[in-house]
Design an enzyme around this catalytic site. Structure first.
Site, PDB file in Angstrom:
ATOM      1  N   GLY A  49       0.841  -1.185   0.000  1.00 51.58           N
ATOM      2  CA  GLY A  49       0.000   0.000   0.000  1.00 51.58           C
ATOM      3  C   GLY A  49       0.875   1.233   0.000  1.00 51.58           C
ATOM      4  N   GLN A  54       3.172   9.717   1.843  1.00 48.56           N
ATOM      5  CA  GLN A  54       4.465   9.090   1.565  1.00 48.56           C
ATOM      6  C   GLN A  54       5.123   9.602   0.288  1.00 48.56           C
ATOM      7  OE1 GLN A  54       2.713   4.939   2.348  1.00 48.56           O
ATOM      8  NE2 GLN A  54       4.858   4.718   2.943  1.00 48.56           N
ATOM      9  N   CYS A 102       7.157  -0.858   6.249  1.00 47.72           N
ATOM     10  CA  CYS A 102       6.621   0.332   5.607  1.00 47.72           C
ATOM     11  C   CYS A 102       7.669   0.870   4.633  1.00 47.72           C
ATOM     12  CB  CYS A 102       6.301   1.385   6.673  1.00 47.72           C
ATOM     13  SG  CYS A 102       5.677   2.925   6.005  1.00 47.72           S
ATOM     14  N   LEU A 103       7.220   1.279   3.470  1.00 43.53           N
ATOM     15  CA  LEU A 103       8.160   1.824   2.482  1.00 43.53           C
ATOM     16  C   LEU A 103       8.836   3.093   2.992  1.00 43.53           C
ATOM     17  CD1 LEU A 103       6.015   1.334  -0.748  1.00 43.53           C
ATOM     18  CD2 LEU A 103       7.951  -0.062   0.019  1.00 43.53           C
ATOM     19  N   HIS A 144      -3.035   0.254   8.527  1.00 46.58           N
ATOM     20  CA  HIS A 144      -1.710   0.846   8.331  1.00 46.58           C
ATOM     21  C   HIS A 144      -1.799   2.068   7.404  1.00 46.58           C
ATOM     22  CE1 HIS A 144       2.806   0.438   7.676  1.00 46.58           C
ATOM     23  NE2 HIS A 144       2.453   1.232   6.684  1.00 46.58           N
ATOM     24  N   GLU A 145      -2.523   1.932   6.293  1.00 45.78           N
ATOM     25  CA  GLU A 145      -2.601   3.042   5.334  1.00 45.78           C
ATOM     26  C   GLU A 145      -3.425   4.198   5.888  1.00 45.78           C
ATOM     27  OE1 GLU A 145      -0.513   3.003   3.034  1.00 45.78           O
ATOM     28  OE2 GLU A 145      -0.019   0.890   3.283  1.00 45.78           O
ATOM     29  N   HIS A 148      -1.371   6.380   8.158  1.00 46.12           N
ATOM     30  CA  HIS A 148      -0.512   7.347   7.458  1.00 46.12           C
ATOM     31  C   HIS A 148      -1.246   8.665   7.239  1.00 46.12           C
ATOM     32  CE1 HIS A 148       3.230   5.367   6.475  1.00 46.12           C
ATOM     33  NE2 HIS A 148       2.639   4.326   5.949  1.00 46.12           N
TER      34      HIS A 148
HETATM   35 NI    NI Z   1       3.514   2.500   5.424  1.00 43.29          NI
END
Ligand code: NI
Length: 191
Positions: A49, A54, A102-103, A144-145, A148
């Protein structure tokens, strides 16, 4: 479509609350292109995701897709889903421990408690309303998304910091036990 740079933890944009997107703005070519670029960026990075924060945009938009992801081979597939202005609520008190990455937090994973069953309301990229129940690992990905978009990263939710591990050490010391734990979990909750 363009692959955009992904900001990493420490960038203040990850700590801000993203703003709601109005229907008219969502329909603009700029925002539609942004969504296309987010999809491309997520796929290029191998993420499950990606939230707009991000890539440095404070709009309540996230993209989610799980398709035999090598970062998360235990996750059942989630078809490409665009969530705009999501509202997420727990349905009951049942929780599980996910091992999240997480990216925007390169080379780090840690155990995070998540709700097993959530109700998610959102618009898709065309502004159509969705009201769904998501369970298990898919519910974890949505949480999680959505975090953010509120300026929260998974590190904030790690209860025991001793569970933090690099991906290399995860492979070496934790993977087998965690994959077995997830196999049993997915068999129980179905996703
Ligand atoms: Ni993330």
């Amino acid at each position: 479509m363009t692959v955009l740079p992904i900001v990493t933890v420490g960038d203040p944009v990850l700590r801000e609350r993203a703003a709601e997107v109005g229907a008219e703005r969502l329909a603009t070519p700029e925002v539609q292109r942004l969504i296309d670029d987010m999809i491309e960026t997520m796929r290029d990075a191998g993420g499950a995701g990606l939230a707009a924060n991000q890539i440095g945009e404070l709009l309540r938009i996230a993209v989610i897709e799980v398709d035999h992801n090598p970062r998360y081979p235990y996750k059942p597939p989630i078809p490409l889903t665009i969530v705009v202005n999501p509202i997420i609520e727990q349905i009951d008190d049942e929780q599980f421990e996910n091992m999240e990455g997480c990216l925007s937090v390169p080379n780090m994973r840690g155990r995070v408690p998540r709700w097993v069953n959530v109700r998610v309301r959102y618009w898709d990229r065309d502004g159509n309303e969705h009201d769904e129940v998501r369970c298990g690992l898919a519910a974890g990905t949505f949480q999680h998304e959505c975090d953010h978009l509120d300026g929260v990263v998974f590190l904030d939710r790690v209860i025991d910091t001793r569970t933090l591990t690099t991906w290399e050490m995860f492979e070496r010391y934790h993977k087998d036990a965690f994959f077995e734990e997830m196999r049993q979990f997915v068999a129980r909750v179905g996703s």
